[in-house]
Scaffold this active site. Structure first.
Site, PDB file in Angstrom:
ATOM      1  CG  ASP A   2      62.919   6.582  68.860  1.00  9.60           C
ATOM      2  OD1 ASP A   2      63.327   7.204  67.865  1.00  9.60           O
ATOM      3  OD2 ASP A   2      62.774   7.103  69.974  1.00  9.60           O
ATOM      4  NE  ARG A   9      67.665   9.140  69.980  1.00  7.46           N
ATOM      5  CZ  ARG A   9      66.756   8.653  70.810  1.00  7.46           C
ATOM      6  NH1 ARG A   9      66.952   8.729  72.111  1.00  7.46           N
ATOM      7  NH2 ARG A   9      65.655   8.101  70.351  1.00  7.46           N
ATOM      8  CD1 TRP A  10      73.128   1.550  67.434  1.00  4.04           C
ATOM      9  CD2 TRP A  10      73.629   2.108  65.319  1.00  4.04           C
ATOM     10  NE1 TRP A  10      73.924   0.559  66.924  1.00  4.04           N
ATOM     11  CE2 TRP A  10      74.246   0.877  65.618  1.00  4.04           C
ATOM     12  CE3 TRP A  10      73.808   2.659  64.046  1.00  4.04           C
ATOM     13  CZ2 TRP A  10      75.017   0.179  64.689  1.00  4.04           C
ATOM     14  CZ3 TRP A  10      74.573   1.968  63.123  1.00  4.04           C
ATOM     15  CH2 TRP A  10      75.173   0.740  63.440  1.00  4.04           C
ATOM     16  CB  THR A  46      51.722  12.097  59.550  1.00  4.79           C
ATOM     17  OG1 THR A  46      51.577  12.146  60.978  1.00  4.79           O
ATOM     18  CG2 THR A  46      50.728  11.088  59.000  1.00  4.79           C
ATOM     19  CG  ASN A  56      59.127  10.038  60.550  1.00  2.00           C
ATOM     20  OD1 ASN A  56      58.917   8.827  60.624  1.00  2.00           O
ATOM     21  ND2 ASN A  56      59.548  10.746  61.600  1.00  2.00           N
ATOM     22  CD1 TRP A  57      54.867  13.012  55.602  1.00  3.84           C
ATOM     23  CD2 TRP A  57      56.344  12.676  53.961  1.00  3.84           C
ATOM     24  NE1 TRP A  57      54.442  11.925  54.871  1.00  3.84           N
ATOM     25  CE2 TRP A  57      55.330  11.699  53.857  1.00  3.84           C
ATOM     26  CE3 TRP A  57      57.391  12.668  53.029  1.00  3.84           C
ATOM     27  CZ2 TRP A  57      55.332  10.718  52.866  1.00  3.84           C
ATOM     28  CZ3 TRP A  57      57.394  11.695  52.032  1.00  3.84           C
ATOM     29  CH2 TRP A  57      56.376  10.744  51.962  1.00  3.84           C
ATOM     30  NE  ARG A  78      59.829   6.039  71.476  1.00  3.27           N
ATOM     31  CZ  ARG A  78      59.336   7.153  70.979  1.00  3.27           C
ATOM     32  NH1 ARG A  78      58.074   7.458  71.187  1.00  3.27           N
ATOM     33  NH2 ARG A  78      60.080   7.961  70.247  1.00  3.27           N
TER      34      ARG A  78
END
Length: 249
Positions: free
Chosen positions: A29, A33-34, A75, A77-78, A197
Protein backbone atom coordinates in the site's frame (compact mmCIF):
# COMPACT_ATOMS: atom_id res chain seq x y z
CA UNK A 1 27.41 8.99 7.52
CA UNK A 2 24.67 6.36 7.26
CA UNK A 3 25.88 3.04 5.91
CA UNK A 4 22.79 1.20 4.65
CA UNK A 5 24.63 -2.03 3.84
CA UNK A 6 26.13 -2.19 7.31
CA UNK A 7 22.70 -1.60 8.86
CA UNK A 8 21.21 -4.42 6.79
CA UNK A 9 23.92 -6.83 7.88
CA UNK A 10 23.38 -5.92 11.54
CA UNK A 11 19.66 -6.56 11.20
CA UNK A 12 20.22 -9.90 9.47
CA UNK A 13 22.41 -11.06 12.37
CA UNK A 14 19.57 -10.34 14.81
CA UNK A 15 17.18 -12.73 13.03
CA UNK A 16 16.75 -16.14 14.61
CA UNK A 17 16.84 -18.44 11.58
CA UNK A 18 15.19 -21.19 13.62
CA UNK A 19 12.08 -19.07 14.29
CA UNK A 20 11.28 -17.61 10.90
CA UNK A 21 7.62 -17.03 10.02
CA UNK A 22 6.60 -19.78 7.61
CA UNK A 23 4.04 -17.61 5.82
CA UNK A 24 4.28 -13.83 5.41
CA UNK A 25 1.54 -11.71 3.85
CA UNK A 26 2.04 -8.15 2.63
CA UNK A 27 -0.61 -5.55 1.78
CA UNK A 28 1.41 -3.47 -0.67
CA UNK A 29 0.00 0.00 0.00
CA UNK A 30 0.99 3.61 -0.57
CA UNK A 31 2.08 3.67 -4.21
CA UNK A 32 -0.31 6.49 -5.14
CA UNK A 33 0.56 8.64 -2.14
CA UNK A 34 4.28 8.07 -2.75
CA UNK A 35 3.84 9.41 -6.29
CA UNK A 36 1.62 12.33 -5.23
CA UNK A 37 4.20 13.42 -2.66
CA UNK A 38 6.72 13.66 -5.52
CA UNK A 39 4.28 15.35 -7.93
CA UNK A 40 4.38 12.26 -10.15
CA UNK A 41 1.52 10.33 -11.80
CA UNK A 42 0.14 7.45 -9.72
CA UNK A 43 1.52 4.91 -12.18
CA UNK A 44 5.05 6.07 -11.32
CA UNK A 45 4.36 4.89 -7.78
CA UNK A 46 3.18 1.52 -9.05
CA UNK A 47 6.32 1.17 -11.18
CA UNK A 48 8.53 1.87 -8.17
CA UNK A 49 6.39 -0.48 -6.12
CA UNK A 50 7.12 -3.23 -8.64
CA UNK A 51 10.83 -2.80 -7.91
CA UNK A 52 10.07 -3.49 -4.27
CA UNK A 53 8.20 -6.63 -5.27
CA UNK A 54 11.34 -7.92 -6.99
CA UNK A 55 13.47 -7.04 -3.97
CA UNK A 56 11.22 -8.53 -1.29
CA UNK A 57 10.56 -11.73 -3.26
CA UNK A 58 14.32 -12.24 -3.61
CA UNK A 59 14.99 -11.40 0.05
CA UNK A 60 12.23 -13.76 1.21
CA UNK A 61 13.53 -16.58 -0.94
CA UNK A 62 17.11 -16.09 0.26
CA UNK A 63 16.00 -15.91 3.88
CA UNK A 64 14.03 -19.16 3.66
CA UNK A 65 10.44 -17.92 3.89
CA UNK A 66 8.30 -20.79 2.56
CA UNK A 67 5.17 -18.79 1.63
CA UNK A 68 4.96 -15.14 0.64
CA UNK A 69 1.57 -13.62 -0.21
CA UNK A 70 1.43 -10.25 -1.98
CA UNK A 71 -1.85 -8.33 -2.27
CA UNK A 72 -1.52 -7.04 -5.83
CA UNK A 73 -5.03 -6.20 -7.05
CA UNK A 74 -8.26 -6.38 -5.07
CA UNK A 75 -11.84 -6.88 -6.24
CA UNK A 76 -12.41 -3.25 -5.22
CA UNK A 77 -9.55 -1.96 -7.38
CA UNK A 78 -11.74 -2.18 -10.49
CA UNK A 79 -13.30 1.09 -9.26
CA UNK A 80 -10.10 2.95 -10.09
CA UNK A 81 -9.67 4.96 -13.32
CA UNK A 82 -9.30 2.82 -16.45
CA UNK A 83 -5.92 4.37 -17.22
CA UNK A 84 -4.56 3.25 -13.84
CA UNK A 85 -6.02 -0.26 -14.16
CA UNK A 86 -4.54 -0.64 -17.66
CA UNK A 87 -1.18 0.51 -16.32
CA UNK A 88 -1.31 -1.98 -13.45
CA UNK A 89 -2.10 -4.82 -15.86
CA UNK A 90 0.83 -3.84 -18.09
CA UNK A 91 3.11 -3.82 -15.05
CA UNK A 92 1.88 -7.30 -14.12
CA UNK A 93 2.66 -8.57 -17.62
CA UNK A 94 6.09 -6.89 -17.54
CA UNK A 95 6.93 -8.45 -14.16
CA UNK A 96 5.94 -11.95 -15.25
CA UNK A 97 7.81 -11.73 -18.55
CA UNK A 98 11.03 -10.24 -17.12
CA UNK A 99 11.16 -12.14 -13.81
CA UNK A 100 9.80 -15.57 -14.70
CA UNK A 101 13.15 -17.11 -15.62
CA UNK A 102 14.66 -15.83 -12.37
CA UNK A 103 11.75 -17.25 -10.37
CA UNK A 104 12.18 -20.60 -12.09
CA UNK A 105 15.94 -20.54 -11.46
CA UNK A 106 15.30 -19.81 -7.78
CA UNK A 107 12.76 -22.66 -7.55
CA UNK A 108 9.84 -20.31 -6.71
CA UNK A 109 6.30 -21.51 -7.35
CA UNK A 110 3.65 -18.96 -8.36
CA UNK A 111 0.17 -19.50 -6.98
CA UNK A 112 -2.77 -17.18 -7.58
CA UNK A 113 -5.36 -16.11 -5.02
CA UNK A 114 -8.44 -14.71 -6.73
CA UNK A 115 -10.55 -15.05 -9.86
CA UNK A 116 -8.27 -14.35 -12.82
CA UNK A 117 -10.97 -15.15 -15.38
CA UNK A 118 -12.01 -11.49 -15.15
CA UNK A 119 -8.55 -10.19 -16.08
CA UNK A 120 -7.91 -8.90 -19.63
CA UNK A 121 -6.67 -11.60 -22.01
CA UNK A 122 -2.95 -10.71 -22.08
CA UNK A 123 -2.32 -10.59 -18.31
CA UNK A 124 -4.54 -13.65 -17.78
CA UNK A 125 -2.53 -15.65 -20.33
CA UNK A 126 0.79 -14.55 -18.81
CA UNK A 127 -0.43 -15.46 -15.32
CA UNK A 128 -1.59 -18.89 -16.46
CA UNK A 129 1.76 -19.44 -18.19
CA UNK A 130 3.70 -18.45 -15.07
CA UNK A 131 1.61 -20.78 -12.88
CA UNK A 132 2.08 -23.67 -15.30
CA UNK A 133 5.85 -23.19 -15.70
CA UNK A 134 6.49 -22.95 -11.96
CA UNK A 135 4.03 -25.55 -10.70
CA UNK A 136 6.71 -28.08 -9.74
CA UNK A 137 8.95 -25.61 -7.90
CA UNK A 138 9.17 -26.10 -4.14
CA UNK A 139 11.68 -23.73 -2.51
CA UNK A 140 9.15 -20.96 -1.94
CA UNK A 141 5.52 -20.37 -2.91
CA UNK A 142 4.74 -16.84 -4.09
CA UNK A 143 1.03 -16.21 -3.70
CA UNK A 144 -0.13 -13.29 -5.84
CA UNK A 145 -3.56 -11.99 -4.85
CA UNK A 146 -5.18 -10.84 -8.11
CA UNK A 147 -8.80 -9.78 -8.38
CA UNK A 148 -8.92 -11.00 -4.80
CA UNK A 149 -11.27 -10.19 -1.93
CA UNK A 150 -11.42 -11.98 1.40
CA UNK A 151 -15.22 -11.93 1.54
CA UNK A 152 -15.51 -13.15 -2.05
CA UNK A 153 -13.12 -15.98 -1.21
CA UNK A 154 -15.28 -17.08 1.72
CA UNK A 155 -18.51 -16.85 -0.33
CA UNK A 156 -16.94 -18.91 -3.12
CA UNK A 157 -15.73 -21.49 -0.60
CA UNK A 158 -19.19 -21.80 0.97
CA UNK A 159 -20.81 -22.28 -2.44
CA UNK A 160 -18.29 -25.00 -3.31
CA UNK A 161 -18.94 -26.75 0.01
CA UNK A 162 -22.72 -26.60 -0.53
CA UNK A 163 -22.27 -28.03 -4.02
CA UNK A 164 -20.15 -30.91 -2.71
CA UNK A 165 -22.73 -31.62 -0.01
CA UNK A 166 -25.42 -31.83 -2.72
CA UNK A 167 -23.22 -34.20 -4.72
CA UNK A 168 -22.66 -36.35 -1.66
CA UNK A 169 -18.92 -35.74 -1.59
CA UNK A 170 -19.02 -34.52 2.02
CA UNK A 171 -21.48 -34.69 4.90
CA UNK A 172 -22.73 -31.57 6.67
CA UNK A 173 -21.64 -32.94 10.05
CA UNK A 174 -18.11 -33.38 8.73
CA UNK A 175 -17.66 -29.68 8.01
CA UNK A 176 -15.17 -28.07 10.39
CA UNK A 177 -12.55 -25.29 10.29
CA UNK A 178 -10.14 -27.47 8.30
CA UNK A 179 -12.86 -28.21 5.75
CA UNK A 180 -13.45 -24.52 5.17
CA UNK A 181 -9.70 -23.88 4.90
CA UNK A 182 -9.47 -26.50 2.18
CA UNK A 183 -12.06 -24.65 0.10
CA UNK A 184 -10.13 -21.36 0.12
CA UNK A 185 -7.51 -20.19 -2.41
CA UNK A 186 -4.84 -21.03 0.18
CA UNK A 187 -5.93 -24.65 0.54
CA UNK A 188 -3.20 -26.89 1.94
CA UNK A 189 -1.08 -23.87 2.90
CA UNK A 190 -0.42 -22.74 6.48
CA UNK A 191 -2.16 -19.58 7.65
CA UNK A 192 0.01 -16.44 7.64
CA UNK A 193 2.22 -16.03 10.69
CA UNK A 194 2.98 -12.39 9.93
CA UNK A 195 1.02 -9.72 8.04
CA UNK A 196 2.89 -6.58 7.00
CA UNK A 197 1.14 -3.38 5.94
CA UNK A 198 3.21 -0.35 4.94
CA UNK A 199 1.86 3.18 4.30
CA UNK A 200 0.45 4.07 7.72
CA UNK A 201 -3.00 2.56 7.21
CA UNK A 202 -4.29 0.36 10.05
CA UNK A 203 -6.88 -1.84 8.35
CA UNK A 204 -7.04 -5.20 6.58
CA UNK A 205 -8.76 -4.07 3.37
CA UNK A 206 -10.57 -7.38 2.83
CA UNK A 207 -7.35 -9.41 2.88
CA UNK A 208 -7.31 -13.09 3.92
CA UNK A 209 -10.10 -12.59 6.44
CA UNK A 210 -10.46 -16.26 7.36
CA UNK A 211 -6.76 -17.11 7.43
CA UNK A 212 -5.50 -14.34 9.73
CA UNK A 213 -7.32 -15.35 12.93
CA UNK A 214 -4.00 -15.67 14.81
CA UNK A 215 -1.68 -13.77 12.51
CA UNK A 216 0.72 -11.20 13.99
CA UNK A 217 0.33 -7.72 12.44
CA UNK A 218 3.19 -5.33 11.69
CA UNK A 219 2.38 -1.81 10.48
CA UNK A 220 4.76 0.79 9.09
CA UNK A 221 4.37 4.44 8.04
CA UNK A 222 6.73 3.77 5.11
CA UNK A 223 5.04 3.77 1.70
CA UNK A 224 5.46 0.53 -0.24
CA UNK A 225 7.79 2.05 -2.90
CA UNK A 226 10.18 2.92 -0.03
CA UNK A 227 9.81 -0.45 1.73
CA UNK A 228 13.19 -2.11 1.48
CA UNK A 229 15.07 -5.15 2.69
CA UNK A 230 15.83 -3.56 6.06
CA UNK A 231 12.13 -2.89 6.75
CA UNK A 232 11.36 -6.54 6.05
CA UNK A 233 14.04 -7.65 8.51
CA UNK A 234 12.70 -5.29 11.19
CA UNK A 235 9.23 -6.78 10.78
CA UNK A 236 10.60 -10.29 11.26
CA UNK A 237 12.71 -9.26 14.27
CA UNK A 238 9.64 -7.70 15.88
CA UNK A 239 7.59 -10.79 15.08
CA UNK A 240 10.17 -13.00 16.78
CA UNK A 241 9.85 -10.99 20.00
CA UNK A 242 6.16 -11.80 20.34
CA UNK A 243 4.64 -14.57 22.44
CA UNK A 244 2.12 -16.40 20.27
CA UNK A 245 -0.32 -18.14 22.63
CA UNK A 246 -3.20 -18.91 20.22
CA UNK A 247 -5.73 -18.20 22.94
CA UNK A 248 -3.84 -20.16 25.60
CA UNK A 249 -1.79 -18.95 28.55
Amino acid sequence: MYNRRAEIEKLKKRIDMNRLPVHVGIIMDGNGRWAKKRLLPRLAGHREGMERVKEIVEVSSNLGIKYLTLYAFSTENWKRPKEEIDGLMKLLVYYLITELDTLIKNNVKIHILGDITELPDRPRIEVENAVERTKNNNHMTLNIALNYGGRDEIVKGIKDIVNDVKLGNIEVDDIDEKTISNYLYTRFQPDPDLLIRPSGELRLSNFMLYQIAYTEFWFSNTYWPDFREEHFYRAIIDYQKRDRRYGGI
